[in-house]
Design a protein around this motif. Structure first.
Motif, PDB file in Angstrom:
ATOM      1  N   ILE A  35       0.854  -1.189   0.000  1.00  0.00           N
ATOM      2  CA  ILE A  35       0.000   0.000   0.000  1.00  0.00           C
ATOM      3  C   ILE A  35       0.890   1.238   0.000  1.00  0.00           C
ATOM      4  O   ILE A  35       1.809   1.335   0.824  1.00  0.00           O
ATOM      5  N   PRO A  36       0.665   2.212  -0.893  1.00  0.00           N
ATOM      6  CA  PRO A  36       1.504   3.413  -0.937  1.00  0.00           C
ATOM      7  C   PRO A  36       1.351   4.279   0.315  1.00  0.00           C
ATOM      8  O   PRO A  36       0.348   4.180   1.035  1.00  0.00           O
ATOM      9  N   PRO A  37       2.335   5.144   0.599  1.00  0.00           N
ATOM     10  CA  PRO A  37       2.393   5.883   1.878  1.00  0.00           C
ATOM     11  C   PRO A  37       1.167   6.719   2.216  1.00  0.00           C
ATOM     12  O   PRO A  37       0.639   6.651   3.331  1.00  0.00           O
ATOM     13  N   LEU A  38       0.707   7.555   1.265  1.00  0.00           N
ATOM     14  CA  LEU A  38      -0.423   8.437   1.564  1.00  0.00           C
ATOM     15  C   LEU A  38      -1.721   7.657   1.690  1.00  0.00           C
ATOM     16  O   LEU A  38      -2.608   8.033   2.461  1.00  0.00           O
ATOM     17  N   THR A  39      -1.832   6.572   0.953  1.00  0.00           N
ATOM     18  CA  THR A  39      -3.037   5.738   1.038  1.00  0.00           C
ATOM     19  C   THR A  39      -3.107   5.035   2.388  1.00  0.00           C
ATOM     20  O   THR A  39      -4.187   4.888   2.967  1.00  0.00           O
ATOM     21  N   ILE A  40      -1.964   4.599   2.894  1.00  0.00           N
ATOM     22  CA  ILE A  40      -1.933   4.016   4.240  1.00  0.00           C
ATOM     23  C   ILE A  40      -2.456   5.029   5.253  1.00  0.00           C
ATOM     24  O   ILE A  40      -3.277   4.704   6.127  1.00  0.00           O
TER      25      ILE A  40
END
Length: 308
Positions: A35-40
């Protein structure tokens, strides 16, 4: 006796929050594989906001903040949640979980430096020496892994250090809250603001969105529940009864526990130079926060009076 008990409970609350937060770096590092950083951040804090909404509305707090007070609380949430955790997630993604846990040990010095600039704390020769020692320790931590993917890791470490500046701003803004609302209510409005900030930022990652696996979803829920709802509630409780530099100083437990989690959950190896650097950082923090006991207690008592 009440002030002493209040200080004790505040210290215990911040220490427990630190123990919970020490797991988040390693859990985030593992989750970043899918999962990409901002989505996390968006998933984590949207889930946390929903949990807090249920808790807050069930309790029906008798002293809800005014609109103006909610703006102050929301500003703290944008700093301490959206901005800070965005820097942390990107930093951990580029660097390592062990770097994050060691660099966070320099945050008390960053907080103290800003308090001195704003004339909210005094600076002695011992404190100045402590700051320089802590900076040297952070340099050793960064250099400890410089031979492995140098460019990305240095950028990650820089983002983690930037996170310390953001976290200091969060502490100072959060202490301006005069709503008198419970820590859970304050945490709710902070989390709601942070979740909205992350939702907006996560739109830049739509091309990387995918449905998370049950395991990754469980990790996100762990970050949302214990690491966000419980830890922020405990920290906000302690922050009301302790000066910000004292509260942040108690977070020194994070590097110690965090290194263990980094080794267990991510399999990262921790070099001798990183361990020495981390120890130097903590030594610098202890020296940098030195002050006469009577001044320290006076500061704490004044903070307590402001929030009674």
């Amino acid at each position: 006796m009440r002030p002493a008990r209040g200080r004790t409970s505040a210290v215990v609350a911040v220490v427990v929050a630190a123990l919970i937060w020490s797991t988040s770096y390693a859990v985030t590092k593992v989750t970043l594989a899918q999962i990409p950083p901002l989505t996390i951040g968006a998933l984590r804090f949207c889930a946390a906001a929903l949990i807090l909404a249920v808790v807050v509305h069930a309790r029906r707090d008798r002293r809800p903040p005014t609109v103006r007070q909610r703006l102050v609380i929301g500003a703290a949430g944008l700093l301490g949640i959206a901005a800070y955790f965005a820097a942390e997630n990107f930093g951990v993604d580029l660097a390592t979980a062990s770097d994050a846990t060691l660099i966070v040990a320099s945050y008390p010095i960053i907080t103290l430096a800003l308090e001195v600039i704003l004339r909210r704390a005094t600076l002695s020769m011992i404190r100045l020496t402590g700051m320089l020692i802590a900076v040297a320790g952070v340099w050793l931590v960064v250099r400890g892994g410089a031979d492995r993917d140098l460019g990305n890791r240095l950028w990650g470490d820089a983002l983690l250090i930037l996170g310390g500046l953001i976290w200091t701003g969060y502490n100072l803004v959060a202490q301006r809250d005069t709503s008198g609302a419970s820590p859970m209510v304050v945490t709710y409005y902070q989390t709601l603001a942070g979740a909205l900030g992350f939702l907006a930022m996560s739109l830049f990652e739509t091309d990387r969105w995918a449905w998370p696996s049950p395991t990754d979803l469980g990790r996100v829920l762990f970050l949302a529940g214990p690491c966000s709802v419980a830890a922020f509630g405990l920290y906000n409780y302690g922050l009301r009864r302790l000066p910000s530099s004292v509260a942040v100083n108690l977070l020194n437990i994070v590097p110690v526990a965090g290194l263990v989690w980094a080794a267990l959950l991510t399999g990262e190896s921790v070099g001798a130079q990183q361990i020495i650097g981390g120890a130097i950082v903590i030594a610098g923090v202890v020296a940098g926060l030195y002050q006469r006991n009577d001044h320290q207690y006076a500061d704490i008592s004044n903070t307590e009076k402001d929030h009674v």
